[in-house]
Design an enzyme around this catalytic site. Structure first.
Site, PDB file in Angstrom:
ATOM      1  N   ASP A  65      18.590  -3.824  11.474  1.00 45.60           N
ATOM      2  CA  ASP A  65      18.445  -2.483  10.916  1.00 45.60           C
ATOM      3  C   ASP A  65      19.049  -2.451   9.514  1.00 45.60           C
ATOM      4  O   ASP A  65      20.116  -3.012   9.256  1.00 45.60           O
ATOM      5  CB  ASP A  65      19.137  -1.463  11.830  1.00 45.60           C
ATOM      6  CG  ASP A  65      18.699  -0.043  11.546  1.00 45.60           C
ATOM      7  OD1 ASP A  65      18.016   0.556  12.391  1.00 45.60           O
ATOM      8  OD2 ASP A  65      19.031   0.486  10.451  1.00 45.60           O
ATOM      9  N   ILE A  66      18.372  -1.757   8.602  1.00 47.47           N
ATOM     10  CA  ILE A  66      18.822  -1.703   7.207  1.00 47.47           C
ATOM     11  C   ILE A  66      20.110  -0.892   7.067  1.00 47.47           C
ATOM     12  O   ILE A  66      20.852  -1.053   6.096  1.00 47.47           O
ATOM     13  CB  ILE A  66      17.689  -1.111   6.332  1.00 47.47           C
ATOM     14  CG1 ILE A  66      17.850  -1.524   4.888  1.00 47.47           C
ATOM     15  CG2 ILE A  66      17.602   0.398   6.468  1.00 47.47           C
ATOM     16  CD1 ILE A  66      16.606  -1.270   4.044  1.00 47.47           C
ATOM     17  N   ASN A 119      14.392   6.100  20.563  1.00 52.34           N
ATOM     18  CA  ASN A 119      14.265   7.497  20.169  1.00 52.34           C
ATOM     19  C   ASN A 119      12.786   7.862  20.157  1.00 52.34           C
ATOM     20  O   ASN A 119      11.974   7.159  19.555  1.00 52.34           O
ATOM     21  CB  ASN A 119      14.875   7.713  18.779  1.00 52.34           C
ATOM     22  CG  ASN A 119      16.380   7.501  18.776  1.00 52.34           C
ATOM     23  OD1 ASN A 119      17.067   7.873  19.719  1.00 52.34           O
ATOM     24  ND2 ASN A 119      16.890   6.885  17.720  1.00 52.34           N
ATOM     25  N   GLY A 164      15.336  12.352  17.112  1.00 50.87           N
ATOM     26  CA  GLY A 164      15.582  11.837  15.766  1.00 50.87           C
ATOM     27  C   GLY A 164      14.750  10.628  15.399  1.00 50.87           C
ATOM     28  O   GLY A 164      15.148   9.852  14.524  1.00 50.87           O
ATOM     29  N   HIS A 193      10.086   1.296  18.593  1.00 52.87           N
ATOM     30  CA  HIS A 193      11.149   0.315  18.355  1.00 52.87           C
ATOM     31  C   HIS A 193      12.300   0.561  19.304  1.00 52.87           C
ATOM     32  O   HIS A 193      12.652   1.700  19.602  1.00 52.87           O
ATOM     33  CB  HIS A 193      11.642   0.367  16.894  1.00 52.87           C
ATOM     34  CG  HIS A 193      12.010   1.734  16.400  1.00 52.87           C
ATOM     35  ND1 HIS A 193      11.064   2.660  16.028  1.00 52.87           N
ATOM     36  CD2 HIS A 193      13.206   2.332  16.231  1.00 52.87           C
ATOM     37  CE1 HIS A 193      11.672   3.773  15.641  1.00 52.87           C
ATOM     38  NE2 HIS A 193      12.973   3.600  15.766  1.00 52.87           N
ATOM     39  N   HIS A 211      16.242   0.026  19.639  1.00 51.99           N
ATOM     40  CA  HIS A 211      17.494  -0.304  18.958  1.00 51.99           C
ATOM     41  C   HIS A 211      18.348  -1.122  19.932  1.00 51.99           C
ATOM     42  O   HIS A 211      18.586  -0.691  21.063  1.00 51.99           O
ATOM     43  CB  HIS A 211      18.291   0.962  18.624  1.00 51.99           C
ATOM     44  CG  HIS A 211      17.645   1.892  17.655  1.00 51.99           C
ATOM     45  ND1 HIS A 211      18.019   1.968  16.335  1.00 51.99           N
ATOM     46  CD2 HIS A 211      16.663   2.816  17.813  1.00 51.99           C
ATOM     47  CE1 HIS A 211      17.311   2.904  15.717  1.00 51.99           C
ATOM     48  NE2 HIS A 211      16.476   3.435  16.599  1.00 51.99           N
TER      49      HIS A 211
END
Ligand code: 5GP
Ligand code: ZN
Length: 113
Positions: free
Chosen positions: A31-32, A86, A92, A99, A101
Site C-alpha cells: 500500500d502506498i 472495504n 470507506g 482488494h 488489505h
C-alpha cells in the site's frame, strides 16, 4: 480490465508498485500509504469493482489464500494479522477494484473505527 481503474493500471504495469507476489490470477503490492509495518493489497488480475460485485468464488478464495501466503512470507503467522475488505461508501472503499488489505506487524485495535 478497465482503462481508467488504478489497480487495473498497476496490473498492466502502467503505474509502478512494489509487487510482493504475483500469480496467474492475483497480484499483491505494498500500500502506498501503509497503516501498519506490513500493509499489502491483494487483488484479482481481472477487474471486479467490489466484493458485492464478485461472482467467482474460486477467484475470491484465491485472493484470500494469496493474502495468507504473503502473511507467512512476511513473518506474520506467529504474531497474527488482519485481512480487511472495504465495500462501498460507509466502509470507506476508495478504489473500486476488489482488494484485500493485509495488515500486520503491530498490535491492531478492535473494533476498527
Ligand atoms: P480502500 O480505501 O479502497 O479500501 O483502499 C484503497 C487503498 O489503496 C488505500 O489504502 C490506499 O492507500 C491505496 N492506494 C491508493 N492509491 C494507490 C497507489 O497508487 N498505489 C498503491 N500501492 N496503493 C494505493
Ligand atoms: Zn480494475
Amino acid at each position: 480490465m478497465s482503462d481508467s481503474c488504478l489497480f487495473c493500471r498497476i496490473v498492466r504495469g502502467e503505474i509502478p508498485a512494489r509487487i510482493v507476489r504475483e500469480d496467474d490470477h492475483t497480484v499483491a503490492f505494498r500500500d502506498i500509504d501503509p497503516k501498519a509495518p506490513t500493509h499489502v493489497l491483494v487483488i484479482p488480475r481481472v477487474h471486479v469493482a467490489s466484493l458485492g460485485e464478485a461472482r467467482d468464488a474460486e477467484l475470491v478464495g484465491r485472493v484470500m489464500l494469496a493474502a495468507a501466503q504473503i502473511a507467512e512470507s512476511e513473518g506474520l503467522t506467529e504474531g497474527g494479522y488482519r485481512t480487511v475488505i472495504n465495500t462501498g461508501a460507509d466502509a470507506g472503499q476508495t478504489v473500486h477494484h476488489l482488494h484485500v488489505h493485509l495488515l500486520g506487524g503491530r498490535k491492531l485495535n478492535w473494533p476498527p473505527g
